[in-house]
Scaffold this motif. Structure first.
Motif, PDB file in Angstrom:
ATOM      1  N   GLY A   9     -28.838 -16.926  14.194  1.00 49.88           N
ATOM      2  CA  GLY A   9     -29.553 -17.534  15.309  1.00 49.88           C
ATOM      3  C   GLY A   9     -30.702 -18.364  14.790  1.00 49.88           C
ATOM      4  N   SER A  10     -31.271 -19.165  15.682  1.00 54.24           N
ATOM      5  CA  SER A  10     -32.357 -20.063  15.266  1.00 54.24           C
ATOM      6  C   SER A  10     -33.510 -20.075  16.269  1.00 54.24           C
ATOM      7  CB  SER A  10     -31.812 -21.486  15.125  1.00 54.24           C
ATOM      8  OG  SER A  10     -31.294 -21.924  16.376  1.00 54.24           O
ATOM      9  N   GLY A  11     -33.396 -19.254  17.319  1.00 48.61           N
ATOM     10  CA  GLY A  11     -34.388 -19.265  18.395  1.00 48.61           C
ATOM     11  C   GLY A  11     -35.614 -18.420  18.070  1.00 48.61           C
ATOM     12  N   THR A  29     -31.810 -14.920   4.839  1.00 45.30           N
ATOM     13  CA  THR A  29     -31.180 -16.225   5.063  1.00 45.30           C
ATOM     14  C   THR A  29     -30.960 -16.383   6.565  1.00 45.30           C
ATOM     15  OG1 THR A  29     -30.006 -16.081   2.950  1.00 45.30           O
ATOM     16  CG2 THR A  29     -29.217 -17.725   4.531  1.00 45.30           C
ATOM     17  N   MET A  30     -31.399 -17.506   7.102  1.00 43.82           N
ATOM     18  CA  MET A  30     -31.176 -17.803   8.509  1.00 43.82           C
ATOM     19  C   MET A  30     -29.806 -18.464   8.636  1.00 43.82           C
ATOM     20  SD  MET A  30     -34.226 -16.921   9.623  1.00 43.82           S
ATOM     21  CE  MET A  30     -34.232 -17.508  11.328  1.00 43.82           C
ATOM     22  N   GLY A  31     -29.039 -18.104   9.668  1.00 41.21           N
ATOM     23  CA  GLY A  31     -27.717 -18.698   9.854  1.00 41.21           C
ATOM     24  C   GLY A  31     -27.609 -19.369  11.204  1.00 41.21           C
ATOM     25  N   THR A  32     -27.276 -20.651  11.219  1.00 39.28           N
ATOM     26  CA  THR A  32     -27.178 -21.396  12.464  1.00 39.28           C
ATOM     27  C   THR A  32     -26.077 -22.439  12.338  1.00 39.28           C
ATOM     28  OG1 THR A  32     -28.336 -23.071  13.800  1.00 39.28           O
ATOM     29  CG2 THR A  32     -29.180 -22.720  11.585  1.00 39.28           C
ATOM     30  N   ARG A  33     -25.575 -22.847  13.509  1.00 42.05           N
ATOM     31  CA  ARG A  33     -24.558 -23.912  13.502  1.00 42.05           C
ATOM     32  C   ARG A  33     -25.164 -25.228  13.041  1.00 42.05           C
ATOM     33  NH1 ARG A  33     -23.142 -23.726  19.645  1.00 42.05           N
ATOM     34  NH2 ARG A  33     -25.412 -23.564  19.576  1.00 42.05           N
ATOM     35  N   ASP A  34     -26.488 -25.353  13.212  1.00 42.63           N
ATOM     36  CA  ASP A  34     -27.145 -26.631  12.917  1.00 42.63           C
ATOM     37  C   ASP A  34     -28.389 -26.378  12.066  1.00 42.63           C
ATOM     38  OD1 ASP A  34     -28.378 -29.073  12.886  1.00 42.63           O
ATOM     39  OD2 ASP A  34     -28.767 -29.154  15.056  1.00 42.63           O
ATOM     40  N   PRO A  35     -28.223 -26.251  10.747  1.00 40.72           N
ATOM     41  CA  PRO A  35     -29.369 -25.929   9.892  1.00 40.72           C
ATOM     42  C   PRO A  35     -30.532 -26.909  10.041  1.00 40.72           C
ATOM     43  CG  PRO A  35     -27.333 -25.625   8.677  1.00 40.72           C
ATOM     44  CD  PRO A  35     -26.953 -26.268   9.994  1.00 40.72           C
ATOM     45  N   ALA A  58     -24.930 -11.358   3.918  1.00 35.26           N
ATOM     46  CA  ALA A  58     -26.001 -10.396   3.591  1.00 35.26           C
ATOM     47  C   ALA A  58     -25.563  -8.962   3.897  1.00 35.26           C
ATOM     48  CB  ALA A  58     -27.255 -10.742   4.395  1.00 35.26           C
ATOM     49  N   ASP A  59     -26.357  -8.002   3.413  1.00 30.05           N
ATOM     50  CA  ASP A  59     -26.051  -6.578   3.652  1.00 30.05           C
ATOM     51  C   ASP A  59     -26.267  -6.192   5.112  1.00 30.05           C
ATOM     52  OD1 ASP A  59     -25.737  -6.309   0.915  1.00 30.05           O
ATOM     53  OD2 ASP A  59     -27.819  -5.691   0.604  1.00 30.05           O
ATOM     54  N   VAL A  60     -27.397  -6.632   5.632  1.00 25.70           N
ATOM     55  CA  VAL A  60     -27.782  -6.286   7.008  1.00 25.70           C
ATOM     56  C   VAL A  60     -27.882  -7.583   7.801  1.00 25.70           C
ATOM     57  CG1 VAL A  60     -29.671  -5.395   8.448  1.00 25.70           C
ATOM     58  CG2 VAL A  60     -29.026  -4.199   6.348  1.00 25.70           C
ATOM     59  N   LEU A  61     -27.262  -7.604   8.976  1.00 25.46           N
ATOM     60  CA  LEU A  61     -27.315  -8.797   9.816  1.00 25.46           C
ATOM     61  C   LEU A  61     -28.117  -8.517  11.079  1.00 25.46           C
ATOM     62  CD1 LEU A  61     -23.611 -10.023   9.596  1.00 25.46           C
ATOM     63  CD2 LEU A  61     -25.505 -10.407   8.026  1.00 25.46           C
ATOM     64  N   VAL A  62     -28.786  -9.555  11.546  1.00 22.08           N
ATOM     65  CA  VAL A  62     -29.481  -9.490  12.828  1.00 22.08           C
ATOM     66  C   VAL A  62     -28.810 -10.511  13.730  1.00 22.08           C
ATOM     67  CG1 VAL A  62     -31.662  -9.880  14.030  1.00 22.08           C
ATOM     68  CG2 VAL A  62     -31.668  -8.826  11.762  1.00 22.08           C
ATOM     69  N   LEU A  63     -28.233 -10.037  14.818  1.00 20.72           N
ATOM     70  CA  LEU A  63     -27.590 -10.948  15.759  1.00 20.72           C
ATOM     71  C   LEU A  63     -28.627 -11.345  16.809  1.00 20.72           C
ATOM     72  CD1 LEU A  63     -24.879 -12.291  16.595  1.00 20.72           C
ATOM     73  CD2 LEU A  63     -24.511 -10.313  18.084  1.00 20.72           C
ATOM     74  N   ALA A  64     -29.016 -12.621  16.783  1.00 22.85           N
ATOM     75  CA  ALA A  64     -30.094 -13.087  17.676  1.00 22.85           C
ATOM     76  C   ALA A  64     -29.679 -14.394  18.342  1.00 22.85           C
ATOM     77  CB  ALA A  64     -31.388 -13.269  16.879  1.00 22.85           C
ATOM     78  N   VAL A  65     -28.511 -14.341  18.986  1.00 20.89           N
ATOM     79  CA  VAL A  65     -28.028 -15.534  19.688  1.00 20.89           C
ATOM     80  C   VAL A  65     -28.079 -15.296  21.197  1.00 20.89           C
ATOM     81  CG1 VAL A  65     -26.513 -16.231  17.786  1.00 20.89           C
ATOM     82  CG2 VAL A  65     -25.590 -14.803  19.633  1.00 20.89           C
ATOM     83  N   LYS A  66     -27.931 -16.364  21.936  1.00 23.50           N
ATOM     84  CA  LYS A  66     -27.899 -16.286  23.400  1.00 23.50           C
ATOM     85  C   LYS A  66     -26.791 -15.314  23.808  1.00 23.50           C
ATOM     86  CE  LYS A  66     -27.996 -19.482  27.193  1.00 23.50           C
ATOM     87  NZ  LYS A  66     -27.301 -20.585  27.799  1.00 23.50           N
ATOM     88  N   GLY A  67     -27.085 -14.482  24.795  1.00 22.20           N
ATOM     89  CA  GLY A  67     -26.116 -13.455  25.186  1.00 22.20           C
ATOM     90  C   GLY A  67     -24.747 -14.021  25.523  1.00 22.20           C
ATOM     91  N   THR A  68     -24.730 -15.159  26.201  1.00 22.09           N
ATOM     92  CA  THR A  68     -23.448 -15.746  26.615  1.00 22.09           C
ATOM     93  C   THR A  68     -22.633 -16.250  25.419  1.00 22.09           C
ATOM     94  OG1 THR A  68     -24.666 -17.787  27.045  1.00 22.09           O
ATOM     95  CG2 THR A  68     -24.130 -16.430  28.958  1.00 22.09           C
TER      96      THR A  68
END
Ligand SMILES: NC(=O)c1ccc[n+]([C@@H]2O[C@H](COP(=O)([O-])OP(=O)(O)OC[C@H]3O[C@@H](n4cnc5c(N)ncnc54)[C@H](OP(=O)(O)O)[C@@H]3O)[C@@H](O)[C@H]2O)c1
Length: 212
Positions: A9-11, A29-35, A58-68
């Motif tokens: 996510g990037s928000g 590392t931040m992961g986004t469709r649009d770096p 990465a070992d541990v991921l944080v999912l931080a995207v829009k719910g939809t």
């Protein structure tokens, strides 16, 4: 913190938790469709940005995207999530205005977004966390009353223990409230947290559980 962490996510939440983990010494590392979206963030913080698949290594991921978008993102990552601890910060907020201050959800009360994500990626070790507080309080929240409670849940005991330790390090009292279905009430806490904000503009609170 000797961890590699991929933030999907990037928000606001992605940036807040990315900075939090990075500040605690994790390799982030931040992961986004649009770096390109995070060019300023990376320049200011030194935290690298990549595509979603690269961050998900990465070992541990944080999912931080829009719910939809969460189900789509998890489906796209697919087997890359197998065995990973995935901290799920998302909420099933539907598009459209709140109803008298209450966010509308696209799930019903007898299911949750995290259960849907767990069904899409059965090998992933999802732990719901950080979904029930606003981003400004996510890292080292300070309240005169003491540490607030972060309710967590998920099917994997080891993953929950790891996330509980992470939350403790960031100033929370983690409270494990059960398996994936407990994401139903934990996700509803986001509606409860937001209602006073929408109704009275007061967004400076967090939940605490008293136990004896
Ligand atoms: N804001 C808060 O204070 C807060 C607090 C607790 C929990 N949450 C929850 O945390 C999550 C993130 O919230 P947020 O406010 O930081 O950001 P947001 O505006 O809800 O979501 C932004 C992110 O969603 C991704 N996204 C949007 N549409 C997408 C699509 N069609 N496919 C793939 N990805 C898509 C974007 O990814 P790209 O970078 O790839 O564009 C972007 O990173 C939400 O589920 C929210 O409910 C928010």
């Amino acid at each position: 913190m000797a961890l590699t962490v991929g933030i999907i996510g990037s928000g606001t939440v992605a940036q807040t938790l990315g900075k939090g983990f990075f500040g605690a010494g994790a390799s982030v590392t931040m992961g986004t469709r649009d770096p390109g979206k995070l060019a300023t963030f990376t320049a200011e913080t030194g935290i690298p940005v990549a595509d979603v698949a690269t961050a998900a290594a990465a070992d541990v991921l944080v999912l931080a995207v829009k719910g939809t978008a969460a189900e789509t993102v998890v489906r796209q990552l697919g087997s890359a999530l197998a065995g990973k601890v995935v901290i799920d910060t998302t909420n099933p907020i539907a598009d459209g205005a709140p109803d008298a201050g209450v966010l509308r959800y696209f799930t019903n009360a007898n299911e949750s977004l995290m259960e849907r994500l767990q069904a899409i990626a059965p090998g992933a070790r999802f732990v719901k966390a950080w979904n029930s507080v606003g981003a400004p309080f996510m890292i080292h929240p300070t309240f005169a009353e003491g540490r607030p409670t972060m309710f967590i849940c998920g099917n994997d005991a080891d993953a929950k223990a790891q996330v509980a330790e992470i939350l403790d390090g960031f100033g929370w009292r983690p409270k494990d409230v059960g398996l994936a279905p407990s994401a139903r009430p934990v996700e509803a806490l986001c509606q409860l947290w937001c209602a006073p904000g929408f109704l009275s503009g007061q967004w400076r609170h967090a939940f605490a559980l008293f136990e004896r």
